[in-house]
Design a protein around this motif. Sequence first.
Motif: not given
Length: 244
Positions: A38-58, A95-100
């Motif tokens: 989960l990427d919290v307060a994702t804004g333009n989704g840049q971190v979510a997009a990076l995490l999508s290459g490692y996790f089954a679902k973001v 499994d992971l929560i991020t805030v950028a």
Amino acid sequence: MKDNFSTQAGQYAKFRPSYPKEMIEYIVSQVNNRELALDVATGNGQVAALLSGYFAKVFANDISQKQLDNAAKKENITYSVSSAEKTEFDYNSFDLITVAQAIHWFDFDAFYKEVYRILKPDGVFAVMGYGLLYTNAEADKILRYFYEDITGPYWDPERRYLDENYTTIPFPFKEQEVPQFVNEFTWEFEQLTGYLETWSAVQHYIKEHNTNPVDIIRDELKEVWGKGDRKVYFPLLLRVGQLK
């Protein structure tokens, strides 16, 4: 949480710096399972997009629909509008929560209560951010003046947490030592000024004066920028922990 970025959502998506691959890989390496992030307060989704290459679902949320309209699209990313402090996710989901570059806007107590609810017992929580950019000495002098004297009075009080490198935010987790990371870019002048115009303090200035404060330094900054190597550096901030 304040919504300081909907009005410049397009510019935010275009000009905000991303995070380096090695920093994302380090965070992911701390996670035991890579099912849900989960990427919290994702804004333009840049971190979510990076995490999508490692996790089954973001999953990624934000309070601004305009931000999400400009967010990076990936098949395994689901975006939703919600506050950081109150989500509809199930207990022990992630499994992971991020805030950028956003946690300084949160109600800390309410947000951390939510993290403790939705993070798996062996999950990882990571806070990311970046400090004030630096470049060549002549440009740095102008940028520091712009940051402190021109836009300084227009920063929200929460900005101080970034100036303090996130060391003063509450962090109720079992924290681990982390490496230091720096992000490096080669920018054209338009990229530099475009980034400056995404600052919340710049938008506050424009609302009050109906003029763009970047115009005050534009000509002088452009002159020194053309003489330099156009390198830009962002000191990166990172705190990583697990539930106590």
